[in-house]
Design a protein around this motif. Sequence first.
Motif, PDB file in Angstrom:
ATOM      1  N   UNK A 191       0.776  -1.067   0.008  1.00 37.97           N
ATOM      2  CA  UNK A 191       0.041   0.146   0.002  1.00 37.97           C
ATOM      3  C   UNK A 191       0.881   1.288  -0.053  1.00 37.97           C
ATOM      4  N   UNK A 192       1.339   1.764  -1.217  1.00 39.27           N
ATOM      5  CA  UNK A 192       2.110   3.030  -1.370  1.00 39.27           C
ATOM      6  C   UNK A 192       1.688   4.254  -0.646  1.00 39.27           C
ATOM      7  N   UNK A 193       0.432   4.208  -0.912  1.00 36.21           N
ATOM      8  CA  UNK A 193      -0.225   5.549  -0.177  1.00 36.21           C
ATOM      9  C   UNK A 193      -0.196   5.569   1.333  1.00 36.21           C
ATOM     10  N   UNK A 194      -0.342   4.336   1.925  1.00 39.33           N
ATOM     11  CA  UNK A 194      -0.123   4.112   3.529  1.00 39.33           C
ATOM     12  C   UNK A 194       1.424   4.531   3.831  1.00 39.33           C
ATOM     13  N   UNK A 224       2.229   2.384  12.693  1.00 43.38           N
ATOM     14  CA  UNK A 224       2.554   0.971  12.145  1.00 43.38           C
ATOM     15  C   UNK A 224       1.156   0.361  12.215  1.00 43.38           C
ATOM     16  N   UNK A 225      -0.022   0.439  12.924  1.00 43.02           N
ATOM     17  CA  UNK A 225      -1.221  -0.058  12.999  1.00 43.02           C
ATOM     18  C   UNK A 225      -1.862   0.243  11.622  1.00 43.02           C
ATOM     19  N   UNK A 226      -2.010   1.452  11.353  1.00 42.19           N
ATOM     20  CA  UNK A 226      -2.490   2.026   9.790  1.00 42.19           C
ATOM     21  C   UNK A 226      -1.695   1.481   8.764  1.00 42.19           C
ATOM     22  N   UNK A 227      -0.691   1.340   8.909  1.00 45.23           N
ATOM     23  CA  UNK A 227       0.207   0.666   7.660  1.00 45.23           C
ATOM     24  C   UNK A 227      -0.231  -0.803   7.646  1.00 45.23           C
ATOM     25  N   UNK A 228      -0.497  -1.589   8.802  1.00 44.15           N
ATOM     26  CA  UNK A 228      -0.683  -2.834   8.505  1.00 44.15           C
ATOM     27  C   UNK A 228      -2.211  -3.075   8.273  1.00 44.15           C
ATOM     28  N   UNK A 229      -3.065  -2.073   8.267  1.00 44.15           N
ATOM     29  CA  UNK A 229      -4.252  -1.964   8.018  1.00 44.15           C
ATOM     30  C   UNK A 229      -4.273  -1.869   6.425  1.00 44.15           C
ATOM     31  N   UNK A 230      -3.402  -1.031   6.040  1.00 46.68           N
ATOM     32  CA  UNK A 230      -3.256  -0.689   4.731  1.00 46.68           C
ATOM     33  C   UNK A 230      -2.935  -2.070   3.947  1.00 46.68           C
ATOM     34  N   UNK A 231      -2.014  -2.763   4.317  1.00 49.47           N
ATOM     35  CA  UNK A 231      -1.699  -4.064   3.702  1.00 49.47           C
ATOM     36  C   UNK A 231      -2.855  -4.891   3.850  1.00 49.47           C
ATOM     37  N   UNK A 266     -11.825  -0.779  10.301  1.00 52.79           N
ATOM     38  CA  UNK A 266     -11.690   0.156   9.253  1.00 52.79           C
ATOM     39  C   UNK A 266     -12.364   1.514   9.661  1.00 52.79           C
ATOM     40  N   UNK A 267     -13.701   1.431  10.026  1.00 57.71           N
ATOM     41  CA  UNK A 267     -14.485   2.362  10.383  1.00 57.71           C
ATOM     42  C   UNK A 267     -14.088   3.116  11.368  1.00 57.71           C
ATOM     43  N   UNK A 268     -13.735   2.472  12.512  1.00 53.25           N
ATOM     44  CA  UNK A 268     -13.200   2.808  13.776  1.00 53.25           C
ATOM     45  C   UNK A 268     -12.009   3.957  13.498  1.00 53.25           C
ATOM     46  N   UNK A 269     -11.031   3.432  12.836  1.00 49.40           N
ATOM     47  CA  UNK A 269      -9.758   4.025  12.402  1.00 49.40           C
ATOM     48  C   UNK A 269     -10.122   5.427  11.629  1.00 49.40           C
ATOM     49  N   UNK A 270     -11.116   5.394  10.889  1.00 50.26           N
ATOM     50  CA  UNK A 270     -11.682   6.748  10.057  1.00 50.26           C
ATOM     51  C   UNK A 270     -12.189   7.688  11.300  1.00 50.26           C
ATOM     52  N   UNK A 271     -12.885   7.116  12.166  1.00 52.69           N
ATOM     53  CA  UNK A 271     -13.234   8.022  13.284  1.00 52.69           C
ATOM     54  C   UNK A 271     -12.311   8.762  14.161  1.00 52.69           C
ATOM     55  N   UNK A 295      -4.513  13.878   7.484  1.00 55.36           N
ATOM     56  CA  UNK A 295      -5.544  14.049   6.234  1.00 55.36           C
ATOM     57  C   UNK A 295      -5.458  12.671   5.370  1.00 55.36           C
ATOM     58  N   UNK A 296      -4.074  12.565   4.822  1.00 55.26           N
ATOM     59  CA  UNK A 296      -3.681  11.707   4.081  1.00 55.26           C
ATOM     60  C   UNK A 296      -4.312  10.123   4.333  1.00 55.26           C
ATOM     61  N   UNK A 297      -4.048   9.948   5.629  1.00 55.07           N
ATOM     62  CA  UNK A 297      -4.545   8.553   6.256  1.00 55.07           C
ATOM     63  C   UNK A 297      -6.077   8.717   6.231  1.00 55.07           C
ATOM     64  N   UNK A 298      -6.866   9.774   6.476  1.00 54.33           N
ATOM     65  CA  UNK A 298      -8.178   9.766   6.516  1.00 54.33           C
ATOM     66  C   UNK A 298      -8.847   9.404   5.084  1.00 54.33           C
ATOM     67  N   UNK A 299      -8.157   9.966   4.132  1.00 50.77           N
ATOM     68  CA  UNK A 299      -8.608   9.803   2.599  1.00 50.77           C
ATOM     69  C   UNK A 299      -8.350   8.188   2.261  1.00 50.77           C
ATOM     70  N   UNK A 300      -7.213   7.829   2.862  1.00 53.65           N
ATOM     71  CA  UNK A 300      -6.819   6.352   2.510  1.00 53.65           C
ATOM     72  C   UNK A 300      -8.052   5.206   3.212  1.00 53.65           C
ATOM     73  N   UNK A 301      -8.296   5.673   4.441  1.00 58.63           N
ATOM     74  CA  UNK A 301      -9.208   5.135   5.170  1.00 58.63           C
ATOM     75  C   UNK A 301     -10.453   4.969   4.687  1.00 58.63           C
ATOM     76  N   UNK A 302     -10.879   6.200   4.513  1.00 59.15           N
ATOM     77  CA  UNK A 302     -12.225   6.075   3.809  1.00 59.15           C
ATOM     78  C   UNK A 302     -12.462   5.534   2.428  1.00 59.15           C
TER      79      UNK A 302
END
Length: 291
Positions: free
Chosen positions: A37-40, A106-113, A136-141, A242-249
């Motif tokens: 996940x290059x964006x993450x 690290x958690x968000x990167x693992x979620x991206x994978x 994923x929804x919890x990470x967005x919030x 903000x980048x994370x937020x767009x990726x998670x959404x």
Amino acid sequence: MDGMKPAMENNAEENQEEREESKGCFECCIKCLGGVPYASLVATILCFSGVALFCGCGHVALTGTLTMLESHFSRVPTDHATLTTVIQIMQYVIYGIAPFFFVYGIILLAEGFYTTSAVKDLQNEFKTSVCGRCITGFFVFLTYILALAWLGIFGFSAVPVFLFYNMWTTCNAMKSEVANITSPDNICVDVRQYGVIPWTATPGRVCGSSLNDICNTSDFYLSYHLYIVACAGAGATVIALIHYLMILAANWAYLKDAVQTHAYQDIKTKDDQELTDVQSRSKEAINSSYS
């Protein structure tokens, strides 16, 4: 010559096997790179860099600021006792921010994978779980809340930059050849008006040549530039969140579409199976009637 032909054939076979093995490794590497996940990854690097700059530079700048205030603006310890407590609390907060965002990144990167694998394997037997979508929804919030908090931190970190900039410009104005200043001793900087220390603090302000000497000290120079870097680090962290937020959404939307697609495929497979059963029973009935 006849003895050399088998040897040449064996070498050709070995070369063919080596090419197939190398091709398999190349395809495996391409497949692995396609699942990254290059964006993450970019957001994680930006987040780590921003948090490191803010925490490291902010901690040192706060220490230098307290030293400068104790030496020039508030020589009585009781006058800046509250400020000392606030700075210590902020430094302890910095101690907690650094490890928290290291783990969170690290958690968000693992979620991206995980989400990238879900999307890549959409046509296979891969199925997303309700728990995965809820996480994923919890990470967005949570990322949204953290982005708002860091936006406030970014604005707060700009305050010391503004204060030090005013002090620096005042010193430069005193040294400027263009400025026609007849009495430089009347030019002062009073930090009490900013609420940093109480109005009863002694001396509370510095004027003239003493002010110019402060601007030339290493504490002022280092703290000023460290506050600028810390502010830039906070801004980079806001951009990363903000980048994370767009990726998670986007990931949450992909997972939702994956669930709908798999549900449609399950229904279609079930209908095809029922149609096949009906056709087979019809053929059996026709064969039994003719017999």
